[in-house]
Design an enzyme around this catalytic site. Sequence first.
Site, PDB file in Angstrom:
ATOM      1  N   HIS A 114       1.353  14.886  34.855  1.00 39.33           N
ATOM      2  CA  HIS A 114       0.974  13.476  35.820  1.00 39.33           C
ATOM      3  C   HIS A 114       1.965  13.959  37.270  1.00 39.33           C
ATOM      4  O   HIS A 114       1.633  13.200  38.429  1.00 39.33           O
ATOM      5  CB  HIS A 114       1.920  12.353  35.332  1.00 39.33           C
ATOM      6  N   HIS A 142       0.406  13.381  41.895  1.00 36.72           N
ATOM      7  CA  HIS A 142       1.281  12.815  42.510  1.00 36.72           C
ATOM      8  C   HIS A 142       1.183  13.845  43.435  1.00 36.72           C
ATOM      9  O   HIS A 142       1.157  13.351  45.501  1.00 36.72           O
ATOM     10  CB  HIS A 142       2.931  12.753  42.560  1.00 36.72           C
ATOM     11  N   GLU A 144       0.680   4.056  42.408  1.00 37.33           N
ATOM     12  CA  GLU A 144       0.820   4.535  40.584  1.00 37.33           C
ATOM     13  C   GLU A 144      -0.095   3.852  40.337  1.00 37.33           C
ATOM     14  O   GLU A 144      -1.118   4.308  39.771  1.00 37.33           O
ATOM     15  CB  GLU A 144       2.136   3.966  40.031  1.00 37.33           C
ATOM     16  N   SER A 192      -3.769  10.308  37.533  1.00 37.23           N
ATOM     17  CA  SER A 192      -3.315  12.006  36.164  1.00 37.23           C
ATOM     18  C   SER A 192      -3.474  11.213  34.318  1.00 37.23           C
ATOM     19  O   SER A 192      -3.443  11.737  33.905  1.00 37.23           O
ATOM     20  CB  SER A 192      -2.329  12.136  35.936  1.00 37.23           C
TER      21      SER A 192
HETATM   22 FE   LIG Z   1       4.700   8.297  39.063  1.00 33.01          FE
END
Ligand SMILES: [Fe+2]
Length: 298
Positions: A162, A167, A208, A227
């Site tokens: 993730h 990111h 997010e 992700s």
């Molecule tokens: Fe995150």
Amino acid sequence: MFTEAQLYSPVTRERDGDVTVHLSDDHPGVGDEHYRTRRNAIAALALDYRPGNPVPHIDYTDDEQQVWRIASAELARKHEVYACREVREAAARLALPRDHIPQLDDVSRLLHPLTGFRYVPAAGLVPLREFFGSFADRTFHSTQYIRHHSAPLYTPEPDAIHEIIGHANQLASPRFASLYETVGAAVGRLETDAALKFLADVFWFSLEFGVVREDGQIRCYGAGLLSSYGEIDEFRQATLRPLDVAQMGTISYDITHYQPVLFCADSVDQLVDVLGEFFATMDDDTPARLGGRAHPAA
Ligand SMILES: [Fe+2]
């Protein structure tokens, strides 16, 4: 989708120095003693880290490398279809390895020339003020553990897949990196927990779980979607609302399910304008000014 109420598995350190990561009962690795020992060891390295020290090097196992290879390949395929152009182009420039797990120093080496961001280790949950505040220095706190090998495409908590595939691919875009920096600068001005929570919630529904309209399609730019092998397919079923920071900062949401409501920008230009302006100007009075009423999740 994450099932931990706190997102990250809690990490504790006893007086004798023993570090324990407390996995939830339904965590895929909870019954695997070897995995639990490893998680404790990786968390201990992060807890011992101090700024200026070398970032811990993790000697990843064959199982962990295999999980990375599977998740990388599958997510890259999904990104071709579902990720917005801004992220796809940033990911192409970043060129994360797909055949092995990059160390955090490797991620920094790839990312820093593009947008100045560096990765530092986190054992688990980092206090919001520190996590978001460090963006002002273009620093990102990242976990280093990998999800359990029995479920390579699922994790109940944010793992290195993730943090890096979600990111770092986003942070390789100068426009997104600059938004993160604006978030960090805002945290420096905020004193109340309510304002910090408001900022975190706007971040949740944008960087997010944000989506954007592009070429007549809905595509994602949020790291949580980028992700998530399961959720990246599902976001087109979500109820889409126009970008609205007042709603994003006040809507109630449940992190244990796919997000039923997502906020969709008309373009990356629009989201950069709207979010950039919001983060650049928000202050401790923002929750009272914008959060007059709570918005239901659906
Ligand atoms: Fe995150």
